[in-house]
Design a protein around this motif. Sequence first.
Motif, PDB file in Angstrom:
ATOM      1  N   LEU A   1       0.794  -1.225   0.000  1.00 60.59           N
ATOM      2  CA  LEU A   1       0.000   0.000   0.000  1.00 60.59           C
ATOM      3  C   LEU A   1       0.830   1.280   0.000  1.00 60.59           C
ATOM      4  CD1 LEU A   1      -2.855  -1.020   2.475  1.00 60.59           C
ATOM      5  CD2 LEU A   1      -2.826  -1.160  -0.023  1.00 60.59           C
ATOM      6  N   PHE A   2       2.043   1.225   0.584  1.00 59.00           N
ATOM      7  CA  PHE A   2       2.875   2.427   0.678  1.00 59.00           C
ATOM      8  C   PHE A   2       4.059   2.437  -0.286  1.00 59.00           C
ATOM      9  CE2 PHE A   2       1.768   3.173   5.443  1.00 59.00           C
ATOM     10  CZ  PHE A   2       0.642   3.889   5.081  1.00 59.00           C
ATOM     11  N   PHE A   3       4.604   1.268  -0.614  1.00 53.23           N
ATOM     12  CA  PHE A   3       5.876   1.210  -1.350  1.00 53.23           C
ATOM     13  C   PHE A   3       5.803   0.313  -2.585  1.00 53.23           C
ATOM     14  CE2 PHE A   3       6.714   1.702   3.246  1.00 53.23           C
ATOM     15  CZ  PHE A   3       7.202   3.010   3.217  1.00 53.23           C
ATOM     16  N   GLY A   4       4.640   0.304  -3.227  1.00 50.64           N
ATOM     17  CA  GLY A   4       4.432  -0.556  -4.384  1.00 50.64           C
ATOM     18  C   GLY A   4       5.257  -0.186  -5.601  1.00 50.64           C
ATOM     19  N   GLN A   5       5.916   0.983  -5.583  1.00 53.98           N
ATOM     20  CA  GLN A   5       6.748   1.381  -6.732  1.00 53.98           C
ATOM     21  C   GLN A   5       8.058   0.595  -6.789  1.00 53.98           C
ATOM     22  OE1 GLN A   5       6.134   3.122  -3.980  1.00 53.98           O
ATOM     23  NE2 GLN A   5       7.632   4.757  -3.592  1.00 53.98           N
ATOM     24  N   TYR A   6       8.389  -0.129  -5.720  1.00 56.09           N
ATOM     25  CA  TYR A   6       9.615  -0.938  -5.707  1.00 56.09           C
ATOM     26  C   TYR A   6       9.288  -2.392  -6.040  1.00 56.09           C
ATOM     27  CZ  TYR A   6      11.784   3.030  -3.362  1.00 56.09           C
ATOM     28  OH  TYR A   6      12.256   4.282  -3.053  1.00 56.09           O
ATOM     29  N   ASP A   7      10.171  -3.047  -6.791  1.00 62.95           N
ATOM     30  CA  ASP A   7       9.957  -4.453  -7.154  1.00 62.95           C
ATOM     31  C   ASP A   7      10.080  -5.366  -5.943  1.00 62.95           C
ATOM     32  OD1 ASP A   7       9.674  -4.088 -10.042  1.00 62.95           O
ATOM     33  OD2 ASP A   7      11.785  -3.519  -9.997  1.00 62.95           O
ATOM     34  N   PHE A   8      10.999  -5.044  -5.044  1.00 59.30           N
ATOM     35  CA  PHE A   8      11.213  -5.829  -3.836  1.00 59.30           C
ATOM     36  C   PHE A   8      11.337  -4.893  -2.643  1.00 59.30           C
ATOM     37  CE2 PHE A   8      13.060  -8.357  -7.257  1.00 59.30           C
ATOM     38  CZ  PHE A   8      12.554  -9.632  -7.014  1.00 59.30           C
ATOM     39  N   CYS A   9      10.798  -5.329  -1.507  1.00 62.20           N
ATOM     40  CA  CYS A   9      11.005  -4.625  -0.243  1.00 62.20           C
ATOM     41  C   CYS A   9      11.683  -5.593   0.716  1.00 62.20           C
ATOM     42  CB  CYS A   9       9.681  -4.153   0.343  1.00 62.20           C
ATOM     43  SG  CYS A   9       8.903  -2.796  -0.565  1.00 62.20           S
ATOM     44  N   LEU A  10      12.846  -5.213   1.187  1.00 59.12           N
ATOM     45  CA  LEU A  10      13.641  -6.046   2.081  1.00 59.12           C
ATOM     46  C   LEU A  10      13.753  -5.367   3.438  1.00 59.12           C
ATOM     47  CD1 LEU A  10      15.664  -8.483   2.499  1.00 59.12           C
ATOM     48  CD2 LEU A  10      17.461  -6.886   1.745  1.00 59.12           C
ATOM     49  N   ASN A  11      13.453  -6.110   4.490  1.00 60.15           N
ATOM     50  CA  ASN A  11      13.640  -5.585   5.846  1.00 60.15           C
ATOM     51  C   ASN A  11      14.776  -6.333   6.520  1.00 60.15           C
ATOM     52  OD1 ASN A  11      12.699  -4.000   8.277  1.00 60.15           O
ATOM     53  ND2 ASN A  11      12.555  -6.085   9.073  1.00 60.15           N
ATOM     54  N   LEU A  12      15.718  -5.584   7.067  1.00 64.13           N
ATOM     55  CA  LEU A  12      16.853  -6.169   7.765  1.00 64.13           C
ATOM     56  C   LEU A  12      16.777  -5.805   9.238  1.00 64.13           C
ATOM     57  CD1 LEU A  12      19.700  -5.409   5.193  1.00 64.13           C
ATOM     58  CD2 LEU A  12      18.512  -7.581   5.569  1.00 64.13           C
ATOM     59  N   GLY A  13      15.952  -6.515   9.974  1.00 63.80           N
ATOM     60  CA  GLY A  13      15.886  -6.382  11.417  1.00 63.80           C
ATOM     61  C   GLY A  13      16.729  -7.481  12.036  1.00 63.80           C
ATOM     62  N   GLY A  14      16.238  -8.072  13.115  1.00 58.02           N
ATOM     63  CA  GLY A  14      16.932  -9.228  13.648  1.00 58.02           C
ATOM     64  C   GLY A  14      16.949 -10.349  12.634  1.00 58.02           C
ATOM     65  N   ILE A  15      15.863 -10.432  11.878  1.00 54.93           N
ATOM     66  CA  ILE A  15      15.679 -11.417  10.808  1.00 54.93           C
ATOM     67  C   ILE A  15      15.507 -10.665   9.497  1.00 54.93           C
ATOM     68  CG2 ILE A  15      14.023 -13.137   9.935  1.00 54.93           C
ATOM     69  CD1 ILE A  15      13.426 -13.745  12.938  1.00 54.93           C
ATOM     70  N   SER A  16      15.947 -11.265   8.400  1.00 59.50           N
ATOM     71  CA  SER A  16      15.721 -10.658   7.084  1.00 59.50           C
ATOM     72  C   SER A  16      14.436 -11.222   6.486  1.00 59.50           C
ATOM     73  CB  SER A  16      16.900 -10.946   6.144  1.00 59.50           C
ATOM     74  OG  SER A  16      17.042 -12.338   5.922  1.00 59.50           O
ATOM     75  N   ASN A  17      13.592 -10.342   5.966  1.00 56.50           N
ATOM     76  CA  ASN A  17      12.418 -10.813   5.242  1.00 56.50           C
ATOM     77  C   ASN A  17      12.188  -9.937   4.023  1.00 56.50           C
ATOM     78  OD1 ASN A  17      10.703  -8.561   6.340  1.00 56.50           O
ATOM     79  ND2 ASN A  17      10.991  -9.692   8.243  1.00 56.50           N
ATOM     80  N   ILE A  18      11.510 -10.506   3.040  1.00 54.94           N
ATOM     81  CA  ILE A  18      11.351  -9.852   1.743  1.00 54.94           C
ATOM     82  C   ILE A  18       9.909  -9.966   1.285  1.00 54.94           C
ATOM     83  CG2 ILE A  18      11.840 -11.936   0.353  1.00 54.94           C
ATOM     84  CD1 ILE A  18      13.575 -10.065  -1.450  1.00 54.94           C
ATOM     85  N   SER A  19       9.453  -9.009   0.486  1.00 52.36           N
ATOM     86  CA  SER A  19       8.125  -9.107  -0.118  1.00 52.36           C
ATOM     87  C   SER A  19       8.167  -8.544  -1.532  1.00 52.36           C
ATOM     88  CB  SER A  19       7.079  -8.381   0.734  1.00 52.36           C
ATOM     89  OG  SER A  19       7.053  -6.998   0.480  1.00 52.36           O
ATOM     90  N   PHE A  20       7.254  -9.058  -2.370  1.00 52.12           N
ATOM     91  CA  PHE A  20       7.202  -8.661  -3.776  1.00 52.12           C
ATOM     92  C   PHE A  20       5.883  -9.134  -4.368  1.00 52.12           C
ATOM     93  CE2 PHE A  20       9.429 -12.636  -3.127  1.00 52.12           C
ATOM     94  CZ  PHE A  20       8.827 -13.520  -4.021  1.00 52.12           C
ATOM     95  N   GLU A  21       5.527  -8.550  -5.513  1.00 49.02           N
ATOM     96  CA  GLU A  21       4.318  -8.954  -6.225  1.00 49.02           C
ATOM     97  C   GLU A  21       4.665 -10.002  -7.276  1.00 49.02           C
ATOM     98  OE1 GLU A  21       1.070  -7.846  -5.857  1.00 49.02           O
ATOM     99  OE2 GLU A  21       1.623  -6.543  -4.169  1.00 49.02           O
ATOM    100  N   LYS A  22       3.829 -11.035  -7.366  1.00 50.37           N
ATOM    101  CA  LYS A  22       4.020 -12.069  -8.374  1.00 50.37           C
ATOM    102  C   LYS A  22       2.659 -12.585  -8.809  1.00 50.37           C
ATOM    103  CE  LYS A  22       6.926 -16.109  -9.308  1.00 50.37           C
ATOM    104  NZ  LYS A  22       7.957 -17.018  -8.728  1.00 50.37           N
ATOM    105  N   ASN A  23       2.362 -12.450 -10.090  1.00 48.46           N
ATOM    106  CA  ASN A  23       1.081 -12.891 -10.644  1.00 48.46           C
ATOM    107  C   ASN A  23      -0.109 -12.278  -9.902  1.00 48.46           C
ATOM    108  OD1 ASN A  23       2.476 -14.577 -12.491  1.00 48.46           O
ATOM    109  ND2 ASN A  23       2.557 -16.224 -10.975  1.00 48.46           N
ATOM    110  N   GLY A  24       0.039 -10.991  -9.556  1.00 46.19           N
ATOM    111  CA  GLY A  24      -1.064 -10.278  -8.934  1.00 46.19           C
ATOM    112  C   GLY A  24      -1.223 -10.513  -7.451  1.00 46.19           C
ATOM    113  N   GLU A  25      -0.326 -11.287  -6.859  1.00 47.62           N
ATOM    114  CA  GLU A  25      -0.380 -11.543  -5.429  1.00 47.62           C
ATOM    115  C   GLU A  25       0.860 -10.994  -4.740  1.00 47.62           C
ATOM    116  OE1 GLU A  25      -2.894 -15.545  -4.448  1.00 47.62           O
ATOM    117  OE2 GLU A  25      -0.801 -15.827  -5.010  1.00 47.62           O
TER     118      GLU A  25
END
Length: 358
Positions: free
Chosen positions: A150-174
Amino acid sequence: MKTHKIIGLMSGTSLDGLDLAYCKIWQEDKGYNFEIAETHSVSYSDEMKQRLKNSIYLAADELLIFHNTYGTWLGEQVLDFINSYDLEVDCVASHGHTTHHQPQNGLTFQIGSGQHLANACHHKVVCDFRTNDVALHGQGAPLVPIGDRLFFGQYDFCLNLGGISNISFEKNGERLAYDIGLANMVLNYITRKHGLEFDKGGQLARGGKINPTMLEQLNDLGFYKLPYPKSIGYEWFVDQVVPIVEATDDSMPNLLRTAIDHICEQIALQVKANSPADHRSLLVTGGGALNDFLIETLQSKLGPTAQVTVPETILVEFKEALVFALMGALRLEQKTNVLCSVTGARSDSSSGVIYLPT
């Protein structure tokens, strides 16, 4: 959707402290927008840090007592924040602090009692965002991807580097997302063993050399072979990672250098596996984004696949608190704030429990 004025609270697995972000969130032209108006971080005392770190070992009654007292402490920090900046607040949205995360057993628990928090700060509270998703047979994590969409959809990938690394991205509309693996949790564990809170900018790691045996053991961890959706917590780190670090007889710079190479290698593998073309954009936030050597190493391993972007410091440090503010706003609006495409749950949900002060 009206403009919500919400304080988002985040306490992560890296045990750095509590982040508070006073956010204004509204909807316009079918999209969402935000302003981070005020921020504050509260460093944990050594005593609090140890209590949070060791909470997974507490007996049930002791854990629940801590759950309540920590909730009151959170509320006191919120009240100080409100009074310091004379804030007009609709609601507080709290992540709490994860002590137990075993979605395979239908269990996730974030301490920080919402009722105690609400009573201490005298405001409505939304918290416990993970339990409902786990009850729907999801991982209860990651939760931040709703904000990525909702806030950062202009990026292909969003990576968070906290204690753990996690990633999110759109693929086939999901929207897809999952925990990749290690990040600051292992780096801070190494430095704290040597009496240093963290390796500022990765300066110590930059001077180290890779320990090939340790690197191979980290890369061979079974979690990396699992399909997503998947998530990990502190228990996994203690059980699977700490023994590798403890068994490696090497200098602190070499341990840090090896850990960073491992972290970046695993991230690069996931980005490349989900990138249909080169020159993608990768937004990096979380405390690890301030580790210059880690970011340089990540860009080197990605090559032309993706361009790493580290935004302004306020977003790096308070993005998770911002997203929990968003999740609180969506919960109040009874709109979806947890995505089943991310967690593997049976359905999307509007999750979070609402507490009113008394």
